[in-house]
Design an enzyme around this catalytic site. Structure first.
Site, mmCIF file in Angstrom:
data_model
loop_
_atom_site.group_PDB
_atom_site.id
_atom_site.type_symbol
_atom_site.label_atom_id
_atom_site.label_comp_id
_atom_site.label_asym_id
_atom_site.label_seq_id
_atom_site.Cartn_x
_atom_site.Cartn_y
_atom_site.Cartn_z
ATOM 1 N N ASP A 82 0.765 -1.182 0.007
ATOM 2 C CA ASP A 82 0.226 -0.006 0.058
ATOM 3 C C ASP A 82 0.732 1.369 -0.148
ATOM 4 O O ASP A 82 1.981 1.092 0.554
ATOM 5 C CB ASP A 82 -0.785 -0.023 1.102
ATOM 6 C CG ASP A 82 0.027 -0.040 2.385
ATOM 7 O OD1 ASP A 82 0.791 -0.568 2.605
ATOM 8 O OD2 ASP A 82 -0.568 0.901 3.455
ATOM 9 N N GLU A 143 0.423 -0.998 5.807
ATOM 10 C CA GLU A 143 1.377 -0.700 6.966
ATOM 11 C C GLU A 143 1.392 0.923 6.775
ATOM 12 O O GLU A 143 1.546 1.427 7.854
ATOM 13 C CB GLU A 143 2.847 -1.006 6.031
ATOM 14 C CG GLU A 143 3.908 -0.667 6.997
ATOM 15 C CD GLU A 143 4.426 0.885 7.044
ATOM 16 O OE1 GLU A 143 5.068 1.219 8.047
ATOM 17 O OE2 GLU A 143 4.083 1.242 6.122
#
EC number: 3.4.17.11
Length: 375
Positions: A82, A143
């Site tokens: 991400d 994350e």
């Protein structure tokens, strides 16, 4: 022939990284992140690994495991797919391009460049069968927002890890052996509303109360001990002529060690109202435990430095970093952990984010040598 002696097609590696960057994958878009997970999964076609995909939850994307055969303790490689950039960034303020030694694009530095390099090294090593320990590669979807859906998965896998390699980006070849713990806390104040002109004395201002609390929280900062507090968001009130009933603040806390984390958490959760007629509702916790350098991590660092020297570069040790990563989770469980082994560059989370072409081969070779030599 050992895999680390085989030639590396740097142009092909750079194109591979850019193919990942073209798939924009902000954490908030489950569909976009899963497109990136799809791409990572496809990279293992024909590679002798076992793939396991765990469906995402709470609106986040999936996790993807790639595991070699083997029993006992393993090498755990962690990469998040991400990014912070919204979809459309590549078509707008941060186009994918090259300028001299720099490769630009959303997420190329944090951390698709490092994730791709580690993945490519993993494929080469596994295909050659040159690793001594079994290896697990875990790709995660969240994350950038604290790993709320993947933390338990990471920690469960870390229970069987001999080493953890985290592919966050580097800068000037620095390697990270420690990070601060991160806490997130919220305070809601509830006062008594009143007309600011006609009934001022009957009101109890939530904003006034929050102002007192902000000063108390700021006083908890202790630079000598590596403790910082930051009230980063504040809201409250409905109109300038109304004594505000409600006010809210969000607090960021950073600490060097578990003892400080417990101390600051207790102080925050024990705050009392300055005005006894105002109610405080305080919530929060440490979302990432401190990553404290251990003897095992020191030995891991020295081994990695020797490999880097063989390749032809140095690995300076960074001071304990104020930012968090998934390395916090593995290190807190006692796993020797090295972080920021990924791509070199600059500009994480900005519109000048870039990686360096010149670092691709040496960093890929370092990943290869680690996977070949750790035992």
């Amino acid at each position: 022939m050992n895999v680390h002696f085989k030639p590396i097609d740097v142009a092909k590696v750079a194109e591979g990284i850019e193919s990942w960057v073209k798939i924009e994958s902000p954490t908030s878009s489950r569909e976009a992140v899963n497109q990136m997970i799809d791409q990572a999964q496809s990279e293992f076609d024909g590679v002798p690994v076992a793939l396991e995909r765990i469906p995402g939850r709470d609106g986040y994307g999936d996790c993807l495991f790639a595991r070699t055969e083997g029993e006992g303790k393993r090498i755990l490689v962690l990469s998040h797919l991400d990014t912070v950039h919204p979809i459309g960034t590549a078509a707008g303020p941060l186009p994918i391009r090259r300028e001299g030694d720099k490769m630009f694009g959303p997420g190329i530095y944090d951390m698709k460049g490092g994730a791709y390099l580690a993945m490519d090294a993993f494929r080469r090593v596994v295909s050659a069968g040159s690793h001594k320990l079994p290896i697990t590669f875990l790709f995660t979807p969240d994350e950038e927002v604290g790993s709320p859906s993947s933390r338990a998965i990471i920690e469960a896998e870390a229970q069987n890890a001999a080493f953890a390699i985290v592919t966050e980006p580097t800068w000037h070849n620095y390697v990270v052996t420690g990070r601060k713990g991160i806490g997130r806390f919220d305070i809601n104040a509830t006062g008594v509303p009143a007309h600011a002109g006609a009934n001022h004395e009957k009101g109890r201002s939530a904003i006034n109360e929050i102002a007192h609390q902000i000063l108390a929280i700021a006083a908890m900062t202790d630079y000598a001990r590596g403790i910082t507090t930051n009230v980063g968001m504040i809201s409250g009130g409905t109109a300038s002529n109304v004594i505000p009933r409600d006010a809210h603040i969000s607090i960021d806390v950073r600490v060097l060690n578990p003892e400080s984390a417990e101390e600051v958490k207790e102080k925050l959760l024990s705050l009392k109202p300055h005005d006894p007629d105002v109610k405080l509702d305080i919530t929060g916790k440490f979302t990432r435990p401190p990553y404290v350098k251990s003897e095992g991590t020191e030995a891991f660092l020295q081994h990695t430095r020797k490999l880097a020297a063989e390749i032809g570069f140095e690995l300076p040790e960074a001071p304990q970093d104020g930012g968090g990563s998934d390395a916090n989770f593995t290190a807190a469980l006692g796993v020797p952990t090295l972080d920021s082994l990924g791509i070199d560059g600059d500009g994480a989370h900005t519109h000048f984010e870039h990686g360096l072409l010149s670092c691709l081969e040496p960093r890929l070779r370092l990943f290869q040598r680690l996977m070949e030599t750790l035992q």
